[in-house]
Design a protein around this motif. Structure first.
Motif, short mmCIF file in Angstrom:
data_model
loop_
_atom_site.label_atom_id
_atom_site.label_comp_id
_atom_site.label_asym_id
_atom_site.label_seq_id
_atom_site.Cartn_x
_atom_site.Cartn_y
_atom_site.Cartn_z
N GLU A 79 -19.32 -32.28 51.90
CA GLU A 79 -18.94 -33.69 51.90
C GLU A 79 -17.69 -33.89 52.75
N GLY B 190 -26.61 -32.38 51.81
CA GLY B 190 -27.04 -31.57 50.68
C GLY B 190 -27.94 -30.45 51.17
N ARG C 15 -22.20 -36.68 54.16
CA ARG C 15 -22.64 -35.64 53.22
C ARG C 15 -23.92 -34.98 53.71
N SER D 238 -13.73 -33.91 51.61
CA SER D 238 -13.59 -33.34 50.27
C SER D 238 -12.58 -32.20 50.25
N ALA E 129 -23.49 -28.71 48.66
CA ALA E 129 -23.32 -29.87 49.53
C ALA E 129 -22.00 -29.75 50.28
N GLN F 169 -30.74 -42.00 54.33
CA GLN F 169 -30.64 -40.54 54.34
C GLN F 169 -31.70 -39.93 55.24
N GLN G 97 -16.05 -38.18 56.76
CA GLN G 97 -16.94 -38.86 55.82
C GLN G 97 -18.35 -38.29 56.01
N ASN H 115 -25.61 -38.56 56.77
CA ASN H 115 -26.16 -38.63 55.42
C ASN H 115 -27.47 -37.86 55.44
N HIS I 201 -30.07 -34.31 53.95
CA HIS I 201 -30.47 -33.32 52.94
C HIS I 201 -31.44 -32.36 53.60
#
Length: 268
Positions: free
Chosen positions: A173, A153, A151, A176, A171, A86, A149, A115, A117
């Motif tokens: 994603e 956050g 993510r 989704s 988030a 991440q 694909q 990936n 945050h």
């Protein structure tokens, strides 16, 4: 990590970049004064051009009482795909009494299979003002890429003199239901938020902002105590940025007495 500290020097009638320290890739070239000495403008540079898996970036900006600064970026930010680790980004802004911080980066592109945050923390003093822009592009749409694909956050928190003004977490994603849902992003690849915090927004200014309609896409403006939130959803970054600039052009003179002037780097 990049630390920046701004001070207002009344004997010189200017805001100065009094403190600068870095560890890692984040840099700032020099202090610029395209709007006069009272407001200091800096460009935050990230030579790798994007955030890769395992990166940990922190930008700390502190404004002493009465200082004014505009912080922007020379180009679009990027969150690259990751094979597992991440990446993190922390924006830590402290704005002293009567100071003004405008955080106006260019858009951010989220690569497929990222990936990441990101966390934004803003602490405001009495009569301080924060203007923050966040414009996200899901995938490299010009190349036909979508966010299938991955993510990202996101956490944002703004407080003034110990009182919470805004707290949000969520988030995005890849793949989704949120991306296609009528209650979510409706299949649009670009979304954005403009936060204006710390000073009261008059009815006249609110009405002026709500009268501005994006040329493409959809926008909405909400007012809370000492806070204005503008949201954009659309097919491309350019009309979203143009709409936010139009809002800024109405908000900035009313809140700071200064006309809106788009950073020159945005045109290069």
């Amino acid at each position: 990590m990049l630390e920046l500290g701004f001070e207002w020097r009344p004997e010189e009638g200017r805001t100065v970049l009094a403190h600068r320290r870095h560890e890692g890739p984040l840099r700032v070239q020099k202090a610029l004064y395209p709007e006069g000495p009272a407001l200091c403008q800096v460009l935050v540079l990230h030579p790798p051009a994007g955030i890769a898996g395992g990166d940990a970036l922190t930008l700390q900006v502190a404004l002493a009482s009465g200082s004014q600064a505009l912080v922007t970026t020379p180009g679009a930010g990027k969150w690259y795909r990751s094979k597992g680790p991440q990446a993190t980004q922390v924006l830590d802004f402290r704005v002293g009494d009567g100071a003004v911080l405008e955080w106006l980066p260019q858009e951010t592109i989220l690569y497929d299979q990222l990936n990441g945050h990101t966390e934004t923390r803003v602490q405001l003093g009495a009569d301080a003002l924060y203007v923050g822009l966040d414009l996200l592009c899901l995938g490299r749409t010009a190349s036909g890429e979508t966010l299938r694909q991955g993510r990202l956050g996101m956490v944002a928190r703004i407080a003034q003199q110990g009182r919470l003004l805004w707290s949000e977490q969520g988030a995005i994603e890849g793949g989704s239901r949120l991306l296609q849902s009528p209650a979510g992003l409706r299949g649009m690849p670009v979304s954005g938020t403009l936060l204006v915090a710390g000073r009261a927004i008059s009815n006249e200014v609110l009405d002026a902002c709500r009268a501005v309609v994006p040329a493409v896409g959809e926008g909405a403006v909400t007012r809370l105590p000492n806070l204005l939130i503008a949201r954009y959803l659309g097919p491309a970054a350019e009309p979203g940025r143009a709409w936010f600039v139009d809002l800024w052009a109405r908000l900035r003179p009313a809140l700071t007495g200064r006309e809106a002037q788009v950073p020159r780097i945005w045109h290069t």
